[in-house]
Write a protein that holds these residues in place. Structure first.
Motif: not given
Lengths: 256, 334
Positions: B129-149
């Motif tokens: 969801k849109e609001e869940t993007t702020n749960i990440f400390e350092n989102f790595d865009p070369s990986f999927t959302y699930y890996s980052n999660l």
């Protein structure tokens, strides 16, 4: 519970595991460990238990004697990793009890009579202690920090796709670990055409290269004219076709 | 004050961790939002039964690959407790294997706490969801959302275990390893911390797809030891990353495009300390993969003395029957 590994001149002859004592060693058939050699007495030695938790190796006045770690013994407490010599044969002793339950040789105990941490247990170190240990280990192997810094860096090859779908060819870098190709709007590379799957294929960046695999849909990907039903490692200048979309894969060394 | 024992000298070193305020805040928030719930109905290994088997069949989300999954945990022959834990969620989208360490049952506490935290955190944010993007400390865009999660879940678990460890003296110094996978759309997302391993068995070969966080592996990467030497080195017993000991942790993250025919194995070091990779592969390839495969492996380990707890989690991917007959999109042949 302990294990005895019977060896003759570095060749393992037999392994025994015992969970009770006494365990007798000798040439005669009625021993628990039978060593059929004239240098071994009929009843040569016996392993017994001694309170609170020791194993004891006792020589039964054998003709040629019993040795623990090259020292002749009449009787001796034995510990994990000890090596017995019986005639010309060797018996290696492994204590199979949990590390915490094993006794430790007196000389290994520290001043308070505490056991040192066992090597075989997993341990956790803080970052500074880790760095010190790593540097010490490297130094022992004769590698200085200066030499470490001089080691050549590995050249990394990066994969690119040049996509021809009418108009100007488009170049994208395969920077993602998994790049999806297909009809779906979420695909990283959109591929058009009848029977092309939503996710038709995937390109997986692995430590040893880039791999293209088929995913779904009746139209399978094609690399240099060969249909890919499972997976293929991509080589420089490979021609990939998925439905109506044509692409060229290229590998380039890391440069800006 | 938390003390850490030096692995070689036995010297006790004061722990260097003091929790920053923000971290405590995040843990409290986590508590309030009831992420750390217990008593979930998913299958998991516990210390009480000698072993637990789960078998589930499901389809990978968005794909036509069938997934079967089995897990088994065994105390081994020499330990009196099982500090390993595993987790398989009902849809097989999340799978975890954890190996706890620390005296007086603290290892079990660490593994359980990390399991609860990671699984509930992942489940709570599984739907992007849109609001869940702020749960990440350092989102790595070369990986999927699930890996980052999954990686973020490991970060959060690290803080939760560390917080418990520094605030409750009886749990001081506890920690655990984790090897975890999430399945989505032909892709396996994976993370690991510590020396619990993940293997891919493909085309009759086996490849380790996790990275050991041990000092031995560090020396291999720095070119100081060969991989063969590392197998024998005492440094292999010293972990360079673990959940619950330091505020900052290394998490290895990777992704794999899955193929029908693949087998994936997650395991604790109770297996790999006793059996060589080739021996594990031979045992797995003996028969069609199934619960018996895990039983054979555990019997083998216990037959060799079973020095530690062993936990195995295996997934087998196969083609969904009927594949190829259905068109893969809406523009079907008419």
């Amino acid at each position: 519970m302990f294990k005895l590994i019977l060896k003759f001149q570095d060749t393992v002859i037999k392994e025994y595991t015992f969970d009770k004592t006494p365990v007798t060693i000798g040439r005669r058939e009625d021993n628990d460990v039978v060593i059929d050699n004239m240098a071994v007495s009929g009843h040569h030695a016996v392993i017994e238990e001694e309170a609170p938790n020791f194993f004891l190796l006792v020589d039964l006045e054998s003709l040629n004697g019993t040795f623990v770690n090259d020292a002749k013994i009449a009787q001796a407490k034995v510990f994990d990793g000890d090596r017995f010599i019986i005639g010309k044969h060797i018996l290696e002793f492994e204590d199979l009890r949990p590390v915490m339950d094993r006794p430790v040789r007196e000389e290994f105990l520290d001043e308070d009579g505490q056991k040192p941490p066992a090597f075989r247990d997993t341990v956790i170190l803080d970052t500074q202690a880790q760095q010190e240990l790593l540097a010490k280990h490297a130094a022992e192997r004769g590698i200085s920090p200066e030499q470490m810094a001089e080691r050549p860096k590995k050249v990394e090859l990066h994969g690119f796709l040049t996509i021809f779908s009418g108009g100007t060819p488009q170049i994208i870098e395969l920077s993602k670990r998994v790049t999806t190709l297909g009809k779906s709007r979420e695909s990283d590379v959109k591929c058009s055409g009848l029977l092309v799957g939503k996710t038709a294929a995937l390109i997986n960046k692995r430590p040893n290269g880039y791999f293209l695999s088929y995913a779904e849909g009746l139209k399978k990907p094609d690399v240099n004219g060969d249909v890919v039903s499972t997976q293929v490692q991509l080589q420089d200048n490979d021609e990939i076709t998925i439905g109506g979309t044509r692409m060229t894969f290229t590998l380039r060394p890391e440069t800006s | 004050m938390l003390m850490i024992q030096h692995g070689l000298t036995g010297e006790r070193i004061p722990g260097v961790m003091s929790l920053p305020k923000t971290v405590v805040g995040q843990i409290n928030a986590l508590r309030e939002s009831r992420y750390c719930v217990s008593g979930m109905s998913e299958s998991r290994g516990t210390n009480n039964p000698r072993w637990v088997v789960t078998r589930q069949t499901g389809r990978m989300e968005g794909s036509r690959v069938r997934v079967e999954c089995w897990a088994k945990s065994d105390m081994g022959m020499q330990r009196t407790t099982n500090e390993d834990r595993f987790y398989v969620d009902p849809d097989q989208r999340l799978l975890l294997v954890l190996d706890g360490m620390g005296g007086h049952r603290a290892g079990e506490v660490a593994a359980e706490l990390a399991l609860e935290t990671m699984s509930s955190f992942f489940k709570a944010h599984e739907t992007q969801k849109e609001e869940t993007t702020n749960i990440f400390e350092n989102f790595d865009p070369s990986f999927t959302y699930y890996s980052n999660l999954l990686r973020q879940a490991a970060f959060v678990a690290n803080r939760v275990v560390l917080h418990e460890s520094v605030t409750r003296p009886e749990f001081g110094g506890m920690g655990c390893t984790v090897a975890g996978m999430a399945l989505n759309d032909f892709t396996i997302s994976m993370v690991n911390v510590g020396d619990s391993r993940m293997y891919l068995i493909r085309n009759g070969g086996m490849e380790q797809i996790s990275r050991d966080h041990t000092l031995a592996e560090d020396q291999v990467e720095r070119g100081i030891m060969s991989r063969q030497e590392a197998r024998e080195s005492q440094l292999r017993h010293i972990l360079s990353a673990v959940i619950g000991v330091d505020t900052r942790i290394r998490v290895h993250m990777d992704e794999l495009a899955v193929l029908a025919g693949d087998i994936v194995l997650l395991c604790t070091d109770g297996l790999t300390a006793v059996m060589e990779d080739e021996e594990i592969l031979t045992e797995i390839l003996k028969e069609r993969p199934g619960p018996a495969t895990l039983e054979r492996l555990i019997d083998e380990v216990n037959g060799r003395g079973g020095p530690d707890n062993v936990t195995l989690l295996m997934m087998a991917f196969s083609e969904e029957p009927g594949q190829g007959e259905e068109p893969g999109n809406e523009e079907a042949v008419t």
